[in-house]
Scaffold this motif. Sequence first.
Motif, short mmCIF file in Angstrom:
data_model
loop_
_atom_site.label_atom_id
_atom_site.label_comp_id
_atom_site.label_asym_id
_atom_site.label_seq_id
_atom_site.Cartn_x
_atom_site.Cartn_y
_atom_site.Cartn_z
N GLY A 113 35.63 18.64 16.62
CA GLY A 113 34.37 19.35 16.39
C GLY A 113 34.41 20.00 15.02
N ILE A 114 33.32 19.88 14.26
CA ILE A 114 33.24 20.44 12.90
C ILE A 114 32.05 21.37 12.81
CG2 ILE A 114 32.92 19.92 10.44
CD1 ILE A 114 34.17 17.19 10.92
N ALA A 115 32.28 22.56 12.22
CA ALA A 115 31.20 23.50 11.93
C ALA A 115 31.23 23.81 10.44
CB ALA A 115 31.36 24.78 12.74
N ALA A 116 30.09 23.67 9.77
CA ALA A 116 30.01 23.94 8.33
C ALA A 116 29.32 25.28 8.11
CB ALA A 116 29.24 22.82 7.63
N GLY B 45 46.01 26.39 20.37
CA GLY B 45 46.43 26.48 21.77
C GLY B 45 47.49 25.44 22.01
N GLY B 46 47.71 25.05 23.25
CA GLY B 46 48.75 24.08 23.57
C GLY B 46 48.61 22.79 22.81
N GLU B 47 47.44 22.09 22.97
CA GLU B 47 47.22 20.83 22.26
C GLU B 47 45.95 20.89 21.42
OE1 GLU B 47 45.41 20.29 26.43
OE2 GLU B 47 47.19 21.22 25.56
N GLU B 48 45.55 22.12 21.07
CA GLU B 48 44.33 22.33 20.30
C GLU B 48 44.70 22.89 18.93
OE1 GLU B 48 39.98 23.65 21.74
OE2 GLU B 48 41.46 25.24 21.85
N PHE B 49 44.03 22.38 17.89
CA PHE B 49 44.36 22.75 16.51
C PHE B 49 43.09 23.14 15.77
CE2 PHE B 49 47.46 19.87 18.14
CZ PHE B 49 48.68 20.33 17.68
N VAL B 50 43.27 23.99 14.77
CA VAL B 50 42.15 24.41 13.92
C VAL B 50 42.54 24.21 12.46
CG1 VAL B 50 40.88 26.42 13.04
CG2 VAL B 50 41.08 26.05 15.50
N VAL C 241 37.28 23.02 11.32
CA VAL C 241 37.53 21.88 12.21
C VAL C 241 38.33 22.35 13.42
CG1 VAL C 241 38.67 19.64 12.44
CG2 VAL C 241 37.55 20.26 10.28
N MET C 242 37.90 21.95 14.59
CA MET C 242 38.66 22.21 15.81
C MET C 242 38.90 20.85 16.48
SD MET C 242 37.85 24.99 18.83
CE MET C 242 38.07 26.37 17.72
N LEU C 243 40.16 20.55 16.74
CA LEU C 243 40.46 19.25 17.36
C LEU C 243 41.39 19.43 18.55
CD1 LEU C 243 43.53 18.13 16.39
CD2 LEU C 243 42.36 18.04 14.21
N ASP C 244 41.31 18.45 19.46
CA ASP C 244 42.06 18.54 20.70
C ASP C 244 42.58 17.15 21.06
OD1 ASP C 244 42.42 20.54 23.13
OD2 ASP C 244 41.96 18.58 23.98
N ALA D 11 30.97 21.99 19.29
CA ALA D 11 30.95 20.59 18.82
C ALA D 11 32.10 19.80 19.44
CB ALA D 11 31.04 20.56 17.30
N LEU D 12 33.26 20.42 19.57
CA LEU D 12 34.41 19.77 20.21
C LEU D 12 34.10 19.48 21.67
CD1 LEU D 12 37.37 18.86 20.37
CD2 LEU D 12 38.00 21.26 20.72
N TYR D 13 33.50 20.44 22.35
CA TYR D 13 33.15 20.25 23.77
C TYR D 13 32.19 19.07 23.93
CZ TYR D 13 31.45 21.30 28.46
OH TYR D 13 31.11 21.23 29.79
#
Length: 543
Positions: A508-511, A462-467, A418-421, A529-531
């Motif tokens: 964004g989610i990648a399985a 990153g600054g406001e991005e999480f995994v 999962v990548m979220l922003d 997916a996040l983009y």
Amino acid sequence: MDKNAEIALKLQALRADYAARLPAEIQQLRSLVEHLTKPNPALQLDALNQLRQRLHKLAGSAGSFGFPELGKQAKKLELQTQAWIDSNQLDLGLVRVFAVAVAALDGLAQNDSPKKTPVVSQLAPLKTNTLIYVLEDDQDIADEVCMTLRHFGHQVEHFSTIAAAEVEVLRRPPDFMICDIMFTEEGRETPEAVAIMQQQLPVPIPVIFVSTRTDFDAYHAAVRAGAVGYFVKPLDIIRLVDCFEYYLDRNRSAPHRVLIIDDDLELAEHYKLVLSSADIRAEVINNPREIFEKLQDFHPELILLDINMPGCNGAELAQVIRLNQDWLRIPITYLSSELDEEKRANAMGRAGDDFLSKPMGDRELVTAVSVRAARSRQLSDALDRDSLTGLLKHSRIKEQVDVELSRAIRSGENLSLVMLDLDHFKQVNDTYGHPAGDKVIKAIAHLLRQRLRKSDAVGRYGGEEFVAVLPRCGRDEALALMEDVRQRFGEITFTVDQRSFNVTLSVGIAAYREGVVRAEQLLHEADAALYRAKAEGRNRICI
């Protein structure tokens, strides 16, 4: 109005009530100072004691309610009253200066502006079963601490006297206590009372102490009473909650991982069982040639290594381990019956960190391993975790993607990434300031830690991005989990200077699927997916 928004308003009301009462309190101080000029030693001593008590409370509470300069000056005046009490004599010239300083407190109360800190409120607070007892005789501070802790979903009970708390602690021990050190009216200090209570409990209670005292004796007494934190008034409530949450996170975290390397397989298995009984996860190998695969798969936080093994002795194996940069930080403790001082010294000089002697009792083994593994994790966290959020740093979360992908490829199990922003986060900083932005960052980190499993890894990418790395989690399960996080976070209201705002997430989610063999592929797909989620309007999830 939701429950936590109501709490935020009550906190503001508390600060307003405190400010409204200050003029009367300062007038009372001025009246007591007048008693110091009376030629009556008994009256003077009584006035001094009352002044010290009132100034002590003022010094401890003023800063918390937005009057830091008032609190600092009250502390100075408190120290002066204590000096007069200790010397048992008054200097009338100094008393006149003292009176002027007390009168000047009124100006500080009017000129100081209330502290503006963002207040986080949630429509659906995350429930916990944590029971906290707050021992505080200053009602204003107690109310603020209790409300803040309840705001984070904890069950809180307040005690204004040590005597009342003693009865309840022994009847129904809490999970945690937050205690002021001095209870002036009772003439008692909390650390001594808590230490006595701890001796009567089957399991010691972790305690955070708060006080205006900064002397060594106060800290020492706190440690003897089981302190895990010590905060000096005026209280920074957010820091106190951070300390409390860090302690809970640490004790809710996954078991420590210990690798036992010994050619005596039965003894090694005994050690493994003993450690397992203490909730320490242990793995055993008796063939040094298996070390590379085991380190890569198990990622131990401590290695227990026998010195005398055939083919490759412990000192040589320790050097083999140290040749790989990835494993330099893992502490190696020799566990051996070797009595030859020369051999022991030689082993310690060749890549070892510590030495434990066989035979070792079960309790001694558990204690020795627990202390060393905990210290290893603490140091590793300091290196690997982001200071603001406590989440893994960029490089470490990428390593976790590698580790879990390798495991998924070998086992065929599910894996989701999962990548979220945070949406429009720059506007938050520009509009409300960076302290408000930090509150938002900490809020999402806290939410992720609470909603995800122990086996999941979460990092600040990153600054406001999480995994988030979710092993044994398919894409539908990951979607449901992150939809819950997205909705909950969107309901959080942040308040700065009486202005409220909300922040949303894009996800964004990648399985994992057959054919994905590199972590970079999975990260790239989650990022794509996040983009797409952002391009389609934000505040949504794409897979």
